[in-house]
Design a protein around this motif. Structure first.
Motif, mmCIF file in Angstrom:
data_model
loop_
_atom_site.group_PDB
_atom_site.id
_atom_site.type_symbol
_atom_site.label_atom_id
_atom_site.label_comp_id
_atom_site.label_asym_id
_atom_site.label_seq_id
_atom_site.Cartn_x
_atom_site.Cartn_y
_atom_site.Cartn_z
ATOM 1 N N LEU A 25 -6.913 -1.426 2.705
ATOM 2 C CA LEU A 25 -7.394 -0.236 2.007
ATOM 3 C C LEU A 25 -7.242 1.068 2.787
ATOM 4 O O LEU A 25 -6.787 2.069 2.212
ATOM 5 N N PRO A 26 -7.578 1.137 4.074
ATOM 6 C CA PRO A 26 -7.366 2.406 4.791
ATOM 7 C C PRO A 26 -5.897 2.836 4.823
ATOM 8 O O PRO A 26 -5.597 4.030 4.683
ATOM 9 N N LEU A 27 -4.985 1.895 4.969
ATOM 10 C CA LEU A 27 -3.558 2.224 4.940
ATOM 11 C C LEU A 27 -3.165 2.773 3.566
ATOM 12 O O LEU A 27 -2.432 3.751 3.470
ATOM 13 N N HIS A 28 -3.686 2.174 2.542
ATOM 14 C CA HIS A 28 -3.401 2.631 1.187
ATOM 15 C C HIS A 28 -3.895 4.071 0.988
ATOM 16 O O HIS A 28 -3.170 4.915 0.439
ATOM 17 N N PHE A 29 -5.105 4.353 1.435
ATOM 18 C CA PHE A 29 -5.643 5.716 1.301
ATOM 19 C C PHE A 29 -4.834 6.710 2.137
ATOM 20 O O PHE A 29 -4.625 7.853 1.723
ATOM 21 N N TYR A 30 -4.379 6.280 3.296
ATOM 22 C CA TYR A 30 -3.562 7.158 4.134
ATOM 23 C C TYR A 30 -2.260 7.526 3.412
ATOM 24 O O TYR A 30 -1.872 8.698 3.373
ATOM 25 N N VAL A 31 -1.598 6.527 2.840
ATOM 26 C CA VAL A 31 -0.344 6.789 2.132
ATOM 27 C C VAL A 31 -0.600 7.693 0.926
ATOM 28 O O VAL A 31 0.180 8.611 0.651
ATOM 29 N N LEU A 32 -1.696 7.472 0.219
ATOM 30 C CA LEU A 32 -2.028 8.350 -0.902
ATOM 31 C C LEU A 32 -2.266 9.783 -0.433
ATOM 32 O O LEU A 32 -1.888 10.741 -1.108
ATOM 33 N N SER A 33 -2.871 9.937 0.736
ATOM 34 C CA SER A 33 -3.142 11.283 1.244
ATOM 35 C C SER A 33 -1.849 12.027 1.594
ATOM 36 O O SER A 33 -1.830 13.258 1.593
ATOM 37 N N LEU A 34 -0.784 11.279 1.890
ATOM 38 C CA LEU A 34 0.497 11.914 2.196
ATOM 39 C C LEU A 34 1.028 12.726 1.013
ATOM 40 O O LEU A 34 1.735 13.713 1.205
ATOM 41 N N ALA A 35 0.671 12.316 -0.197
ATOM 42 C CA ALA A 35 1.121 13.059 -1.379
ATOM 43 C C ALA A 35 0.571 14.474 -1.368
ATOM 44 O O ALA A 35 1.229 15.402 -1.845
ATOM 45 N N LEU A 36 -0.604 14.673 -0.788
ATOM 46 C CA LEU A 36 -1.223 15.999 -0.743
ATOM 47 C C LEU A 36 -0.906 16.762 0.537
ATOM 48 O O LEU A 36 -0.789 17.981 0.516
ATOM 49 N N THR A 37 -0.767 16.027 1.640
ATOM 50 C CA THR A 37 -0.648 16.707 2.934
ATOM 51 C C THR A 37 0.767 16.775 3.482
ATOM 52 O O THR A 37 1.093 17.717 4.208
ATOM 53 N N ALA A 38 1.590 15.785 3.184
ATOM 54 C CA ALA A 38 2.946 15.739 3.749
ATOM 55 C C ALA A 38 3.900 15.029 2.781
ATOM 56 O O ALA A 38 4.278 13.882 3.000
ATOM 57 N N PRO A 39 4.281 15.715 1.698
ATOM 58 C CA PRO A 39 5.135 15.062 0.700
ATOM 59 C C PRO A 39 6.452 14.521 1.253
ATOM 60 O O PRO A 39 6.937 13.484 0.802
#
Length: 113
Positions: free
Chosen positions: A28-42
């Motif tokens: 789950l933390p890895l999944h949330f990290y990858v999702l956060s990339l959409a907002l912070t580092a496309p």
């Protein structure tokens, strides 16, 4: 002659449910990290999505869907054990839950390869 409790299919279902829960919690933390990339580092997300097309990642996705299906089926089994008056057929239902998890994750796997 009685078999040891650890050789009982329901004990194996118990272990599989716990292991799948821990594995999903670690994912789950890895999944949330990858999702956060959409907002912070496309651009980094694009690189990850390219990486995610590799066959080994597809196999890992199969494993993830399998773990999710097993964990869901195990949770339903536990709820049924607590709320329903079960007896001997519990072994068959536990095996059916694992079989359903394999079918569900296998269907997902065949769609992504």
């Amino acid at each position: 002659m009685m078999r040891p409790a650890r050789a009982h299919p329901l004990w194996l279902a118990f272990v599989l449910h716990r292991v799948s829960g821990v594995a999903l919690a670690l994912f789950l933390p890895l999944h949330f990290y990858v999702l956060s990339l959409a907002l912070t580092a496309p651009e980094r997300l694009d690189g990850f999505l390219t990486f995610a097309e590799q066959p080994l990642v597809k196999v890992a996705e199969f494993g993830l869907v399998f773990l999710l299906a097993v964990h869901t089926a195990g949770g339903l089994r536990l709820m049924a054990m607590e709320w329903l008056p079960w007896s001997a057929p519990q072994k068959s239902l536990a095996a059916g839950a694992v079989g359903f998890a394999v079918l569900l994750s296998g269907t997902f796997f065949l769609q992504v390869i």
